[in-house]
Design a protein around this motif. Sequence first.
Motif, mmCIF file in Angstrom:
data_model
loop_
_atom_site.group_PDB
_atom_site.id
_atom_site.type_symbol
_atom_site.label_atom_id
_atom_site.label_comp_id
_atom_site.label_asym_id
_atom_site.label_seq_id
_atom_site.Cartn_x
_atom_site.Cartn_y
_atom_site.Cartn_z
ATOM 1 N N SER A 5 0.941 -1.211 -0.096
ATOM 2 C CA SER A 5 0.023 -0.027 -0.133
ATOM 3 C C SER A 5 0.847 1.217 -0.019
ATOM 4 O O SER A 5 0.398 2.448 -0.678
ATOM 5 N N MET A 6 2.125 1.039 0.577
ATOM 6 C CA MET A 6 2.887 2.355 0.687
ATOM 7 C C MET A 6 3.841 2.462 -0.751
ATOM 8 O O MET A 6 4.773 3.212 -0.863
ATOM 9 N N ASP A 7 3.545 1.687 -1.788
ATOM 10 C CA ASP A 7 4.106 1.639 -2.873
ATOM 11 C C ASP A 7 5.654 1.266 -2.896
ATOM 12 O O ASP A 7 6.823 1.952 -3.558
ATOM 13 N N LYS A 8 5.945 0.339 -1.889
ATOM 14 C CA LYS A 8 7.364 -0.044 -1.715
ATOM 15 C C LYS A 8 7.951 -0.657 -2.956
ATOM 16 O O LYS A 8 9.235 -0.742 -3.211
ATOM 17 N N TYR A 9 6.945 -1.526 -3.751
ATOM 18 C CA TYR A 9 7.502 -2.280 -4.797
ATOM 19 C C TYR A 9 7.057 -1.625 -6.133
ATOM 20 O O TYR A 9 6.925 -2.645 -7.019
ATOM 21 N N LYS A 10 6.788 -0.270 -6.006
ATOM 22 C CA LYS A 10 6.238 0.158 -7.450
ATOM 23 C C LYS A 10 7.512 0.026 -8.635
ATOM 24 O O LYS A 10 7.076 0.266 -9.627
ATOM 25 N N THR A 11 8.875 -0.140 -8.265
ATOM 26 C CA THR A 11 9.915 -0.143 -9.229
ATOM 27 C C THR A 11 10.101 -1.683 -9.384
ATOM 28 O O THR A 11 11.057 -1.757 -10.096
ATOM 29 N N ALA A 12 9.545 -2.517 -8.805
ATOM 30 C CA ALA A 12 9.803 -4.023 -8.845
ATOM 31 C C ALA A 12 9.297 -4.413 -10.069
ATOM 32 O O ALA A 12 8.300 -4.141 -10.669
ATOM 33 N N LYS A 13 9.809 -5.632 -10.725
ATOM 34 C CA LYS A 13 9.403 -6.178 -11.881
ATOM 35 C C LYS A 13 8.129 -6.890 -11.753
ATOM 36 O O LYS A 13 7.064 -7.015 -12.525
ATOM 37 N N LYS A 14 8.062 -7.505 -10.455
ATOM 38 C CA LYS A 14 6.655 -8.366 -9.995
ATOM 39 C C LYS A 14 6.656 -7.924 -8.742
ATOM 40 O O LYS A 14 7.221 -8.058 -7.746
ATOM 41 N N VAL A 15 5.197 -7.232 -8.459
ATOM 42 C CA VAL A 15 4.855 -7.085 -7.198
ATOM 43 C C VAL A 15 4.388 -8.158 -6.450
ATOM 44 O O VAL A 15 3.486 -9.122 -6.963
#
Length: 205
Positions: A5-15
């Motif tokens: 929810s905090m968009d910590k994985y927004k740059t990850a290829k796979k969420v």
Amino acid sequence: LKQISMDKYKTAKKVPVPLDGASLVKACDAAAAPSLQQDRPADWDRKVWTEAECCSEVSAVCAALVAPSRKDRLGSWAFDKDEPEAMRFVAAAANLRSRVFHIAPQSLYEAKGVAGNIVPAIATTNAVVAGLQVLELARLVNANCVAPDTEKPRGDCGAVGRYTYCHRFPTGRKRHLLQPTSLEAPQSGCYVCRAAKVAVALDTT
């Protein structure tokens, strides 16, 4: 969920995709732990468990560990790859987490192989690093940087000391695995390198 929810994985290829707890509980009740099945095949430990089977396996191991005959060991369990319950729990829990992060799950047999290689790898790495630290300390002592001899000029740790990088593969024309480099000069903007102070006050009222 909070990190997603905090968009910590927004740059990850796979969420990561969280597992549905309610669905897992229902599936766990319906599935039997693979290690406890009476009619299991000979190669049962080479099969990749489903999410439901992983949940059942974790539940079965926890029930075994709190049995009256083992309650005295609660709080003192240590991981041992040769202990069946330990490997069953690790394999099942790791597979559940693997599915969250889109990592291919592994069978119990494969998990044993990974666990068997981790301890030797860590021990070897620690030995290499400790040896390099001792060699560096010996250099500093020989240069009179550490425990200096009053009859000799004190050595400069900044000039004598070295960073040593360990390469995974031989590099350079001489195919070296170790690459010593000089230490960086103190930075004027660094609060550790320079003689600077920052006053911090905490109002507790």
